[in-house]
Design an enzyme around this catalytic site. Structure first.
Site, PDB file in Angstrom:
ATOM      1  N   ARG A   1      61.122 -72.763   9.716  1.00 60.60           N
ATOM      2  CA  ARG A   1      62.261 -71.856   9.928  1.00 60.60           C
ATOM      3  C   ARG A   1      63.409 -72.543  10.664  1.00 60.60           C
ATOM      4  NH1 ARG A   1      61.568 -68.170  13.673  1.00 60.60           N
ATOM      5  NH2 ARG A   1      59.462 -67.695  12.984  1.00 60.60           N
TER       6      ARG A   1
ATOM      7  N   ASP B   1      84.790 -68.160   3.017  1.00 61.03           N
ATOM      8  CA  ASP B   1      83.737 -68.220   1.997  1.00 61.03           C
ATOM      9  C   ASP B   1      84.285 -69.073   0.856  1.00 61.03           C
ATOM     10  OD1 ASP B   1      82.144 -67.733  -0.266  1.00 61.03           O
ATOM     11  OD2 ASP B   1      81.579 -65.732   0.414  1.00 61.03           O
TER      12      ASP B   1
HETATM   13  C1  LIG Z   1      77.268 -64.225  -4.586  1.00 62.84           C
HETATM   14  C2  LIG Z   1      78.203 -64.306  -3.456  1.00 62.84           C
HETATM   15  C3  LIG Z   1      77.765 -64.118  -2.141  1.00 62.84           C
HETATM   16  C4  LIG Z   1      76.318 -63.766  -1.810  1.00 62.84           C
HETATM   17  O1  LIG Z   1      75.485 -64.845  -2.074  1.00 62.84           O
HETATM   18  P1  LIG Z   1      73.912 -64.676  -2.443  1.00 62.84           P
HETATM   19  O2  LIG Z   1      73.480 -66.088  -2.643  1.00 62.84           O
HETATM   20  O3  LIG Z   1      73.841 -63.845  -3.675  1.00 62.84           O
HETATM   21  O4  LIG Z   1      73.280 -64.011  -1.280  1.00 62.84           O
HETATM   22  C5  LIG Z   1      78.683 -64.264  -1.124  1.00 62.84           C
HETATM   23  N1  LIG Z   1      79.981 -64.550  -1.376  1.00 62.84           N
HETATM   24  C6  LIG Z   1      80.441 -64.714  -2.630  1.00 62.84           C
HETATM   25  C7  LIG Z   1      81.882 -65.034  -2.852  1.00 62.84           C
HETATM   26  C8  LIG Z   1      79.575 -64.598  -3.715  1.00 62.84           C
HETATM   27  O5  LIG Z   1      80.036 -64.754  -4.958  1.00 62.84           O
END
Ligand SMILES: *Cc1c(COP(=O)(O)O)cnc(C)c1O
Length: 402
Positions: free
Chosen positions: A64, A189
Site C-alpha cells: 500500500r 487534471d
Molecule cells: C476518467 C476520468 C477520471 C476518473 O478516472 P478513473 O480512472 O476512471 O477513476 C478523472 N478525470 C478525467 C478527466 C477523466 O476522464
C-alpha cells in the site's frame, strides 16, 4: 537509461518514456522491468523494520505504501511531467481523492472550474460538503472570475483542460499566477493531454492528476490514476491520502501495463491528434451537425490558447447535432465500427452521451449551468484507419432523419 547520462543534452520525450528510471543491468539484464507481486517485504531484523516505518531508512514495507515496479513507473511519469515526484493509484478517482483528503480540512474552500468529469464534480458538489469543505464553481476560462472569487479560505484551485466533456480550455499560466499570489494549491487534471501534449507544472501548476486508465495505459485494459508534484506534496498524498485514507494503491500488474503503454504514448498521441483534426473538420462540414467542439478548429474560441499551451490539439471531440439528444441517440446506434462506450484514450474509437452516462451525476438543470447540453455527444478518436472512422460517421450522419 542510466541516471548518470553519458550524453551532453537531455534525452527526448520518447527516449525518456521508454528508458527513464530503469537499467536492465540492475535486474539480470531483463529488458522489461520485473513484476514484483508481493504484498509485504521481509526486514533483516526488527530494528530495520522500525527504522523503515519511522522513515529513517529507505526501503519497502508493504504494497500500500510502495512497490519496486510501481516506483519505476512513478519516476518515469514524474520525469515526463517535469515534476519532482510521482504517485500511482488504482484509479483516477483514487488519485483525486488522495489529493483532496490529504490537502484539505473542514472549513477550507475549493474553487473549481464549472465543467469537470462527472465523478469529480459529484465528489466536490455532494460529498466533500459532508466534511464541511465547500466548492465554488466558476468559469475558469475567464481568469478574472478566479480573481473575484478567491479568498483567504481558498485552499485549492482545480480544473481540467481541455475539460471533460465539452472541450473548454483554461489558461494554466494565468490561473497559476493568481493562485500563487493567494498561496493556494493549483491542481490540473491532465488526463486529456498527457505530458506529451501539455505540461501544467512547467506552466505554474502545483500538482497534476491523471486518470491513467485513459491515454497513459492506452489500451482499455486497466484502471489506474496518478499524481505528480513536489516531493513534499507527493509524500503527503502517499502517506496520508493512500496509506491512511483511501488505500487506492495501484496493483503491480497494472503498473507494469502502464509502463508498457507509456512506451508508445508519443506514437499513439500523434495518431489520435492527426485523426481527430481531420474528423473534426469532416464533422463540422456535415449538414446534420450543429456545432463541433475541438480546439484544433479555427472556429474554436480556445484555438489560440490551445496553440500556446498544448503541442497538439488532442484526440477528444465533442459535438451537438441539429436534431439534439434524439439525433445523438440515433447517431450512436447507427455507428457500426465506432463503439458506444464510456472511457477514452483507447485504440478503439468510442462514442458516448455525457448527460446520461459519464456526467449523469449532474442534475439536468446543473448541466446547462456547468456548460454542456443534453444533446452533447463525446467522441474518443481511436487508432483505426482514418478513412474507416470517417466512412462510419458519414454513413451514420447521412442516415439521420431518414
Ligand atoms: C476518467 C476520468 C477520471 C476518473 O478516472 P478513473 O480512472 O476512471 O477513476 C478523472 N478525470 C478525467 C478527466 C477523466 O476522464
Amino acid at each position: 537509461m542510466s541516471d548518470s547520462r553519458k550524453r551532453n543534452r537531455p534525452a527526448g520525450f520518447a527516449t525518456r518514456a521508454i528508458h527513464f528510471a530503469y537499467n536492465p543491468l540492475d535486474y539480470h539484464g531483463a529488458l522489461n522491468p520485473p513484476l514484483f507481486m508481493t504484498s509485504t517485504y521481509a526486514f533483516e531484523n526488527a530494528r530495520q523494520g522500525g527504522d523503515r516505518f519511522a522513515g529513517e531508512e529507505a526501503g519497502y514495507i508493504y504494497h500500500r505504501v510502495g512497490n519496486p515496479t510501481v516506483s519505476i513507473l512513478e519516476k518515469r511519469l514524474a520525469e515526463l511531467e517535469g515534476g519532482e515526484a510521482g504517485l500511482f493509484t488504482s484509479s483516477g478517482m483514487g488519485a483525486i481523492t488522495a489529493a483532496f483528503w490529504s490537502l484539505l480540512q473542514a472549513g477550507d474552500e475549493v474553487i473549481a472550474d464549472k465543467t469537470l468529469y462527472g465523478c469529480t464534480f459529484s465528489l466536490l458538489q455532494h460529498h466533500m460538503t459532508r466534511f464541511a469543505i465547500k466548492t465554488r464553481f466558476i468559469d475558469m476560462s475567464d481568469p478574472a472570475q478566479l480573481e473575484a472569487a478567491i479568498s483567504d479560505k481558498t485552499r485549492l484551485v482545480y480544473c481540467e483542460t481541455p475539460a471533460n466533456p465539452n472541450m473548454r480550455l483554461v489558461d494554466i499560466a494565468a490561473i497559476a499566477e493568481i493562485t500563487r499570489k493567494h498561496e493556494a494549491t493549483f491542481i490540473v487534471d491532465n488526463t486529456y493531454c498527457t505530458p506529451y501534449l501539455q505540461r501544467p507544472l512547467e506552466l505554474g501548476a502545483d500538482l497534476v492528476v491523471h486518470s491513467a486508465t485513459k491515454y497513459l495505459g492506452g489500451h482499455g485494459d486497466l484502471l489506474a490514476g496518478a499524481a505528480v508534484g513536489s516531493q513534499d506534496m507527493i509524500d503527503q498524498l502517499r502517506f496520508v491520502g493512500i496509506k491512511e485514507m483511501n488505500g487506492a494503491m495501484i496493483s503491480s500488474m497494472d503498473a507494469f501495463l502502464v509502463l508498457r503503454g507509456i512506451k508508445t504514448l508519443h506514437l499513439r498521441m500523434d495518431r489520435h491528434c492527426q485523426t481527430a483534426q481531420k474528423l473534426a473538420e469532416l464533422l463540422e462540414a456535415h449538414d446534420a451537425v450543429e456545432q463541433v467542439y475541438y480546439p484544433g478548429l479555427a472556429s474554436s474560441p480556445f484555438h489560440e490558447l490551445a496553440k500556446r499551451q498544448m503541442s497538439q490539439f488532442g484526440g477528444m471531440i465533442a459535438l451537438e447535432l441539429k436534431g439534439g439528444m434524439d439525433a445523438g441517440r440515433d447517431l450512436m446506434d447507427a455507428l457500426d465500427l465506432v463503439t458506444c462506450a464510456v472511457s477514452l484514450g483507447d485504440a478503439e474509437t468510442l462514442v458516448q452521451h455525457p448527460a446520461s452516462m459519464t456526467h449523469s451525476t449532474y442534475e439536468p438543470e446543473e448541466r446547462i449551468k456547468h456548460g454542456f447540453t443534453d444533446g452533447l455527444i463525446r467522441i474518443s478518436v481511436g487508432l483505426e484507419d482514418y478513412d474507416d472512422i470517417a466512412d462510419d460517421f458519414t454513413q451514420a450522419l447521412d442516415g439521420l432523419g431518414k
